[in-house]
Design an enzyme around this catalytic site. Structure first.
Site, PDB file in Angstrom:
ATOM      1  N   GLU A   1      17.861  -4.297  -3.432  1.00  0.00           N
ATOM      2  CA  GLU A   1      18.832  -5.223  -3.991  1.00  0.00           C
ATOM      3  C   GLU A   1      19.027  -5.022  -5.487  1.00  0.00           C
ATOM      4  O   GLU A   1      18.165  -4.546  -6.197  1.00  0.00           O
ATOM      5  CB  GLU A   1      18.443  -6.660  -3.694  1.00  0.00           C
ATOM      6  CG  GLU A   1      17.073  -7.074  -4.116  1.00  0.00           C
ATOM      7  CD  GLU A   1      16.919  -8.575  -3.939  1.00  0.00           C
ATOM      8  OE1 GLU A   1      17.852  -9.197  -3.394  1.00  0.00           O
ATOM      9  OE2 GLU A   1      15.902  -9.120  -4.364  1.00  0.00           O
TER      10      GLU A   1
ATOM     11  N   GLY B   1       0.820  -1.204   0.000  1.00  0.00           N
ATOM     12  CA  GLY B   1       0.000   0.000   0.000  1.00  0.00           C
ATOM     13  C   GLY B   1       0.852   1.250   0.000  1.00  0.00           C
ATOM     14  O   GLY B   1       0.976   1.924   1.027  1.00  0.00           O
TER      15      GLY B   1
ATOM     16  N   ASN C   1      10.530   4.418 -15.555  1.00  0.00           N
ATOM     17  CA  ASN C   1      11.861   4.545 -16.149  1.00  0.00           C
ATOM     18  C   ASN C   1      12.383   5.979 -16.078  1.00  0.00           C
ATOM     19  O   ASN C   1      13.597   6.191 -15.996  1.00  0.00           O
ATOM     20  CB  ASN C   1      11.850   4.037 -17.597  1.00  0.00           C
ATOM     21  CG  ASN C   1      11.885   2.515 -17.656  1.00  0.00           C
ATOM     22  OD1 ASN C   1      11.814   1.857 -16.607  1.00  0.00           O
ATOM     23  ND2 ASN C   1      11.986   1.954 -18.847  1.00  0.00           N
TER      24      ASN C   1
END
Lengths: 387, 357, 387, 357
Positions: free
Chosen positions: A245, A127, A371
């Site tokens: 990561e 959320g 992007n």
């Protein structure tokens, strides 16, 4: 410099390959490979098989089911999983809320939530996004007001992926509306979906599927022990989560599998002179994509070795950006290969799924940080170009 | 060289615009149809009523004696409103019927018959050069063997135009009341009527498909125009980080590129319509238009979603539907790659591409 | 709508074609077609041949040598000129200073300058850009201070194309440094290059040529009657000049000729299986460029019909932007066709000129308003996107 | 899989970096050389002195027993400094000499002989598969007939390695003291020594060119790195409209794309060097590297100039020289299109490209 795998890593690769291809049922993997809307039971089944083997949450702390793998091993694990069409452990659990709870949660929260999170006994959804925020995540307006031992939540979230299957939601909520900056005064709250006042509405996407939802909170009372970490520090945890990561941020294994499928499909389409795989333009496009995907995978491997675990990492942006582009390119290629057969939708053949899948994955360059946002992170975070 | 339209053309355009606005799909909260749309008899009747179905065919063949230019105006309006129909397919079929002086053309024109071409074949790529369906027979007695599909609007089609390999080359046949399984028509010695014999089959088919290319390019032009305009408007009104999206230069520069793509596609589509009106066999111009429109449509369709962000992905918002349709059109009647390959094989035919002839 | 030429226009086309191919010497046109650094004498010769026939400045007022052609005829004229490899009338004369003097100059200035400008008896160069301005043209710092009947000019201009051959320069100079906006307080001044205090230094470009220059002004005294129009209105005249026309802003004829040459070259390069023109990938690229150039030419023709003569015109930006892209694409294609032979520079063969010409024309998206500026003009001027 | 370099490799890199800085071309006001650079004997001697010329060849053949990885480190530094040399060409030739156990290799390694390959042919496109030069003879007595060129560094070359068609296939020959006209070597029954016979000629040539590809890709990597860094710095320091260029989002977004291109090229080049060190005949990996570096180099070279604006076009500024070199490298040892075509013909050899073998 050495490009071959060490004997240990090669053995690891072999072990992973064997596990994924022998322990996860073929029919489940075939359904996953075909694409289309995912079956939640398949996701649960797969994650529990992995978790039973200690392979669901390898990047978590060892005491909560993690493995002390190298970055290369994590890449191999993901690559083999994706190559075998095994549904990955649910990202909201394994890569998002789990690491946040493990890093910032209380011992009580860890013990309560991490085991069922690893085993997908709790299905989490996210959320974060709100209707009027878009890329400006921090402008969120869902509020949580303290009332005794509870937080009272009001507001709306959107783009909640697979929220219709979720048992719990982790949400960013505004707990201090008077904070001097919009990034301050936000907290990270765990909310059970069955709590009174939580309502969910699926959003239909252009492929016809319903993978995202709106979630509404109307005076939802949340026990105070479901706030993770410190009050008003939620933005820090969200940044940790989003930049968590490098390995896995680009779905290289899935892209490679799709590209291999594209070749197989092209070889199955007859033309006046052979098959589409003999078409010089199409074949050159496939060869180009193979080279570009190789470049991406090598970049994953190279930057993974320099990972700064736990900090938001602009290198992830490179991989997310390029990964989404190549994923979209490969899916578009499959629409080309399907050709006139792809004009018909509505069955589960590869030709029938080609266009809807392509359209569905236009999301890849929007969700999880568009992007444009990734380029911004690269230009300011890596290149030092502060606009 | 004149790109302006006359008053009659303007009246046609306005009539179809009004028709299309009435028939346009409604979006909003809740599920809506996505992807390819089924045949809608009401829309089809309305198109027949304004005469849209007979535009490019000669009056003595039951047509209206207009041209591919008028077809282009009609299809552009349908595309702009997001109305999917069998228009292009019916025109391809109608073009073959006209070449064969078939009586059926008048039923196509008045909307009572839905005749569509069966061009695709299961497991085969796009090709106009060959057919794996074989025809045997002679005179009034022909049978077909083989499969075609997916056939557009298979559920509603009353007749099919089927290219099939006959002695001497590709011939074109009419099949009545075809039956389908999953959109595939399988002919098992099925009876058929020869429309165009092998001497002229390939030529007639190419001309018919050129007309279809004009129709789908024009529909794409309308869709691109609508998707671009929605995107520019969204950039003006939608705020993020406290300011309108048009404050972000990377978005406005990309909007400018979308506009350029749109204008290139517009010029090319209009020109191609004029060229095909003049010479229905001008496949080189049709292919160039298909390439330019294919590339513009891909660019605009993808950017329209990206610049909208998440909302562009949803079925309740129109922009993604335009992208869906543009994606389909790029793969209709040969895709960009196939038209490039076709053009590439005839580079030596000309020194330069001459548009001022 | 009608795509064929009217009989009149077809006759006009034929007349132009005959004139350019029969009246301009073949050897001159061959030198121009080969590319490389232009010979100023060839440019002079060609313009004078055209001017003698009344074809040097067709878009000027009729009384100063113009022709009352339609936009389509102007396009045909340019197309045929470029197809025949005739050097076009010098842009600084025919398209820049000439129209400005014709529109805003005094009768005296018109009579004095326009005839020699049309005949290239005066070679003009442009003094707009300055070293620290870049795309921000209006930030220019060259000053002109009134002293009696003269303006005293100090400062520096740069990117002055072919300035080394020039007799005169038209320059934007700051005549009111206290104007409230930088676009105000600028005047449009005509300066003879031989005036004491004018100094010129050629700038070498990466192809080795010297087509641009720096021009220095050190207390250069300019008679007051060489100021065009009103004092401090120079920016308006510059805008007029820059947005002057749609026809000719994209060098369609030259691009088409280069693309035809590319095909010829490709057909001359042997491969293991034929020539490069049989290479499927190269041939598809040529076919694609032919289609794209056709789209550009058609857009020129379509928007020309709606020209708003004399006003800065955002449609020109579309043509400039796309024209420079396609020009660069075609020149890059020729480098590909030249292949290993193009690695050697230094002779005037097409292979030897391929790479330097490609590199030289990287300027096309920078000079005369960069492509970024053109996009900005489109987005604000046409789309109404005001950043 | 390990992309890190050891201390010996680091020492080599630092030595070449220092050498390259000393030999780098000086730009500034006034004319400077542009385009392909002539052979510079001083730079060449310096490279020989640090052992760069013998790196990939076995010690018993007169080499230094290092590998393509060390070649890559050297070439990257040369590219970064903008130092053009015959390095890649000499390594291609050296690789053939090593395959032939030729005594000449030691002279190549110590810099006393400049041996280059003559691969291009007048009027012919790039091909490693065939040669229009024909060889006849046997044993120690061979003659060549035909033309090769343009030959790189023809003015300075002491020897040529020439692929020629012989009975049984492509063989590789050594020609001493070649003579040239305009960079073209014409053999008119000229004497030559056979280095590799037709049984192994094509294989030896492919391996040699793979090494050359590693060298030029690495040089391109250095050039891209330098051009990108210059561009990012320029955006930080250059002001327009009263603010630094990095205020303009369209420029910073494009800078980010340049960075992505650079990083993709870096990973691929390093990997390809390791792969070729391991298997000199791995032409598929070399081709993929050439494609990725070709596309990145084109992108970065063009954007570096565009984002600089006018100054990027000038010879007095380094960035355009990098673009010049990147343009040449993309067309050296086969261009992007040709390597794609080669890869396209072997798609069925593999299911996926496996980098973790």
């Amino acid at each position: 410099m050495q490009h071959r795998l060490s004997p240990d890593d090669a053995a690891f690769q072999q072990k992973m390959r064997e596990f994924f291809t022998s322990k996860v049922p073929q029919d489940l993997r075939d359904r996953w490979a075909a694409g289309g809307e995912p079956d939640p039971d398949d996701i649960r089944t797969a994650q529990r098989i992995l978790n039973a083997e200690g392979l669901a949450v390898p990047h978590w702390p060892v005491e909560y089911g993690g493995s002390d793998w190298s970055m290369l091993q994590r890449h191999i694990y993901l690559q083999e999983m994706q190559a075998a069409s095994v549904p990955p452990p649910l990202a909201f659990n394994a890569n998002m809320v789990g690491p946040v709870i493990a890093a910032f949660g209380s011992t009580e929260q860890k013990d309560r939530f991490l085991p069922p999170t690893a085993n997908l006994d709790i299905w989490w959804c996210q959320g974060f996004s709100e209707p009027d925020a878009g890329s400006d995540l921090a402008s969120l307006r869902t509020t949580a007001v303290r009332d005794g031992d509870e937080w009272v939540v009001n507001g709306q979230k959107t783009w909640t992926t697979l929220g219709q299957h979720a048992d719990w939601i982790f949400a960013l909520v505004r707990t201090d509306p008077d904070a001097p900056k919009k990034q301050m005064g936000i907290s990270f709250l765990l909310i059970e979906m069955s709590t009174p006042g939580v309502d969910i509405r699926p959003i239909q996407l252009i492929d016809g599927g319903h993978e995202v939802n709106e979630v509404f909170f109307d005076n939802v009372r949340v026990p105070a022990d479901q706030l993770v970490g410190e009050v008003n520090k939620g933005w820090d945890y969200a940044k940790f989560l989003l930049g968590n990561e490098r390995v896995g941020v680009a779905p290289v294994g899935s892209i490679k599998r799709k590209l291999a499928e594209a070749k197989e499909h092209a070889g199955s389409v007859q033309t006046d002179t052979g098959t589409l795989l003999d078409d010089p333009l199409l074949a050159a496009r496939i060869a180009e994509l193979e080279a570009q995907v190789m470049a991406l995978e090598l970049t994953v491997l190279r930057v993974a070795a320099n990972s700064r675990e736990g900090k938001p990492d602009p290198a992830s942006s490179t991989l997310k950006l390029r990964g989404s582009q190549l994923q979209q390119d490969v899916l578009e290629l499959i629409v080309d290969i399907a050709g006139p057969a792809g004009l018909a939708w509505g069955d589960d053949s590869w030709t029938g799924l080609a266009a809807p899948t392509y359209l569905n994955f236009r999301k890849a360059s929007i969700y999880g940080g568009s992007n444009e946002v990734q380029r911004q992170v690269i230009s300011s975070g890596i290149l030092g170009l502060k606009g | 060289m004149d790109f302006s339209i006359d008053s009659e053309q303007k009246a046609l355009r306005d009539a179809v615009r009004e028709l299309a606005a009435r028939r346009a799909p409604q979006h909003g909260e809740g599920d809506v149809p996505v992807g390819p749309a089924p045949h809608d008899p009401d829309t089809w009747s309305a198109l027949a009523e304004v005469g849209a179905l007979g535009l490019p065919f000669a009056e003595d063949a039951g047509g209206l004696g207009a041209s591919a230019v008028e077809v282009s105006l009609v299809a552009t309006e349908l595309g702009h409103a997001g109305v999917q129909t069998a228009y292009a397919d019916a025109l391809v079929a109608g073009s073959v019927l006209a070449a064969a002086s078939s009586d059926l053309l008048s039923s196509l024109v008045d909307g009572s018959a839905l005749v569509v071409p069966a061009l695709a074949e299961p497991g085969r790529g796009w090709s106009l050069a060959s057919s794996s369906v074989h025809a045997s027979g002679s005179g009034d007695s022909w049978t077909l063997t083989g499969s075609k599909g997916p056939v557009p609007y298979a559920d509603a089609a009353t007749h099919l135009v089927v290219p099939a390999a006959a002695d001497g080359g590709l011939a074109l046949f009419l099949v009545e009341a075809p039956s389908f399984a999953d959109g595939i028509a399988t002919f098992d010695g099925s009876a058929a009527t020869q429309l165009v014999g092998p001497a002229d089959g390939a030529t007639a088919l190419a001309a018919a498909v050129n007309l279809g290319i004009i129709a789908v390019c024009s529909e794409a032009l309308g869709a691109m125009d609508a998707a671009s305009t929605m995107t520019f408007d969204y950039l003006k009104t939608r705020k993020q980080f406290g300011v309108p999206l048009m404050t972000f230069q990377t978005l406005t520069q990309r909007a400018a590129d979308m506009y350029v793509s749109l204008e290139l596609a517009r010029s090319t589509t209009l020109f191609a319509a004029m060229a095909i009106a003049d010479d229905p066999g001008d496949s080189a111009t049709a292919s160039r238009a298909k390439v330019v429109v294919g590339q513009s449509g891909r660019h605009i369709g993808q950017e329209a979603i990206q610049l909208h962000g998440g909302i562009g992905m949803t079925a309740e918002y129109a922009v993604g539907h335009f992208t869906t349709r543009l994606t389909a059109i790029e793969r209709t009647y040969g895709d960009t790659r196939q038209h490039l390959a076709s053009l590439a094989s005839s580079l030596s035919d000309h020194d330069q591409v001459d548009v001022l002839a």
